[in-house]
Design a protein around this motif. Structure first.
Motif, PDB file in Angstrom:
ATOM      1  N   HIS A 226       0.834  -1.205   0.000  1.00 13.82           N
ATOM      2  CA  HIS A 226       0.000   0.000   0.000  1.00 13.82           C
ATOM      3  C   HIS A 226       0.870   1.258   0.000  1.00 13.82           C
ATOM      4  O   HIS A 226       0.628   2.196  -0.769  1.00 13.82           O
ATOM      5  CB  HIS A 226      -0.902  -0.042   1.240  1.00 13.82           C
ATOM      6  N   GLU A 227       1.901   1.264   0.852  1.00 12.19           N
ATOM      7  CA  GLU A 227       2.766   2.446   0.945  1.00 12.19           C
ATOM      8  C   GLU A 227       3.659   2.606  -0.282  1.00 12.19           C
ATOM      9  O   GLU A 227       3.889   3.731  -0.752  1.00 12.19           O
ATOM     10  CB  GLU A 227       3.611   2.401   2.220  1.00 12.19           C
ATOM     11  N   ILE A 228       4.177   1.511  -0.815  1.00 11.22           N
ATOM     12  CA  ILE A 228       4.969   1.599  -2.053  1.00 11.22           C
ATOM     13  C   ILE A 228       4.101   2.124  -3.190  1.00 11.22           C
ATOM     14  O   ILE A 228       4.551   2.931  -4.008  1.00 11.22           O
ATOM     15  CB  ILE A 228       5.614   0.238  -2.381  1.00 11.22           C
ATOM     16  N   ASP A 229       2.831   1.701  -3.238  1.00 12.71           N
ATOM     17  CA  ASP A 229       1.918   2.260  -4.228  1.00 12.71           C
ATOM     18  C   ASP A 229       1.839   3.781  -4.096  1.00 12.71           C
ATOM     19  O   ASP A 229       1.849   4.506  -5.097  1.00 12.71           O
ATOM     20  CB  ASP A 229       0.518   1.662  -4.066  1.00 12.71           C
ATOM     21  N   HIS A 230       1.740   4.278  -2.855  1.00 14.65           N
ATOM     22  CA  HIS A 230       1.712   5.730  -2.662  1.00 14.65           C
ATOM     23  C   HIS A 230       2.933   6.387  -3.303  1.00 14.65           C
ATOM     24  O   HIS A 230       2.812   7.425  -3.960  1.00 14.65           O
ATOM     25  CB  HIS A 230       1.684   6.074  -1.171  1.00 14.65           C
ATOM     26  N   THR A 231       4.105   5.806  -3.102  1.00 19.31           N
ATOM     27  CA  THR A 231       5.318   6.421  -3.659  1.00 19.31           C
ATOM     28  C   THR A 231       5.317   6.371  -5.192  1.00 19.31           C
ATOM     29  O   THR A 231       6.053   7.125  -5.832  1.00 19.31           O
ATOM     30  CB  THR A 231       6.610   5.762  -3.117  1.00 19.31           C
ATOM     31  N   ASP A 232       4.487   5.501  -5.762  1.00 19.57           N
ATOM     32  CA  ASP A 232       4.342   5.419  -7.219  1.00 19.57           C
ATOM     33  C   ASP A 232       3.163   6.249  -7.731  1.00 19.57           C
ATOM     34  O   ASP A 232       2.823   6.190  -8.912  1.00 19.57           O
ATOM     35  CB  ASP A 232       4.157   3.965  -7.651  1.00 19.57           C
ATOM     36  N   GLY A 233       2.508   6.991  -6.835  1.00 15.61           N
ATOM     37  CA  GLY A 233       1.376   7.820  -7.231  1.00 15.61           C
ATOM     38  C   GLY A 233       0.069   7.077  -7.358  1.00 15.61           C
ATOM     39  O   GLY A 233      -0.849   7.524  -8.066  1.00 15.61           O
ATOM     40  N   LEU A 234      -0.056   5.946  -6.663  1.00 15.68           N
ATOM     41  CA  LEU A 234      -1.272   5.133  -6.734  1.00 15.68           C
ATOM     42  C   LEU A 234      -1.971   5.087  -5.381  1.00 15.68           C
ATOM     43  O   LEU A 234      -1.326   4.989  -4.333  1.00 15.68           O
ATOM     44  CB  LEU A 234      -0.942   3.703  -7.159  1.00 15.68           C
TER      45      LEU A 234
END
Length: 199
Positions: free
Chosen positions: A172-180
């Motif tokens: 979930h957090e890695i998605d945030h860093t990818d703009g998702l």
């Protein structure tokens, strides 16, 4: 990531890796974290991929402490990415240690420029997000995960192997860093739900 959100991995974490994460926590305790405002969708910063960050830079260490401080005072929050506080870089903090769905955990830690290096055992579960406070969604994610990233302060590379809820939170957090957002991962409108409680 915030709460609502197989089989446990056999000791997926090396003692050395866990000790390095714990050592970073000691660094974090030496920096006064500030509680920052959490950005909500549809803010543009949430939809843009973050830039790689220099983990040794003083501003990176400060941001890491700020993320942890903000996570700790936010009810139900088990992870927070930099773009959720308006900073477009690839950094996030996680702490699922008190969550009832947790199996494996590494306490409180922050990773910079993290990437998934292995993932398996897809599982569907409910997720929420501080930046989307009124909705939850059913998201399919890997139940076993290996992530590589850099520790703020030292810049040391660590590999974190985990499972279950911590694996979900990391994705979930890695998605945030990818703009998702998690809304970008749901199968359709039928998998989006009004949040009934926000703990």
């Amino acid at each position: 990531m915030s709460e609502p959100v197989g089989e446990a991995a056999a000791d997926p974490v090396t003692a050395a890796g866990s000790a390095r994460l714990a050592a970073w926590t000691e660094v974090e305790l030496g920096v006064a974290g500030r509680v920052l405002d959490v950005v909500r969708a549809p803010a543009g910063v949430l939809a843009a991929a973050g830039e790689d960050v220099d983990p040794a830079a003083p501003e990176s260490v400060q941001l890491a402490a700020d993320l942890v401080a903000t996570m700790r005072v936010s009810p139900g929050c088990v992870g927070l990415a930099a773009n959720q506080v308006g900073v477009g870089v690839r950094m996030f903090c996680v702490d699922v240690s008190q969550h009832p769905k947790t199996r494996t955990h590494h306490g409180t830690f922050v990773l910079c420029n993290a990437e998934v290096v292995a993932a398996s055992r897809k599982e569907r579960a409910r997720e929420g997000c501080m930046s989307v406070p009124d909705l939850t969604g059913d998201v399919k994610r890997a139940g076993r995960l290996t992530v590589r990233g850099l520790l703020p302060g030292t810049g040391e590379e660590v590999t974190v192997a985990t499972d279950a809820f911590e694996a979900r939170c990391l994705q979930h957090e890695i998605d945030h860093t990818d703009g998702l957002l998690f809304l970008d991962r749901v199968a359709g409108a039928h998998a989006i739900h009004a949040r009934q409680t926000y703990l």
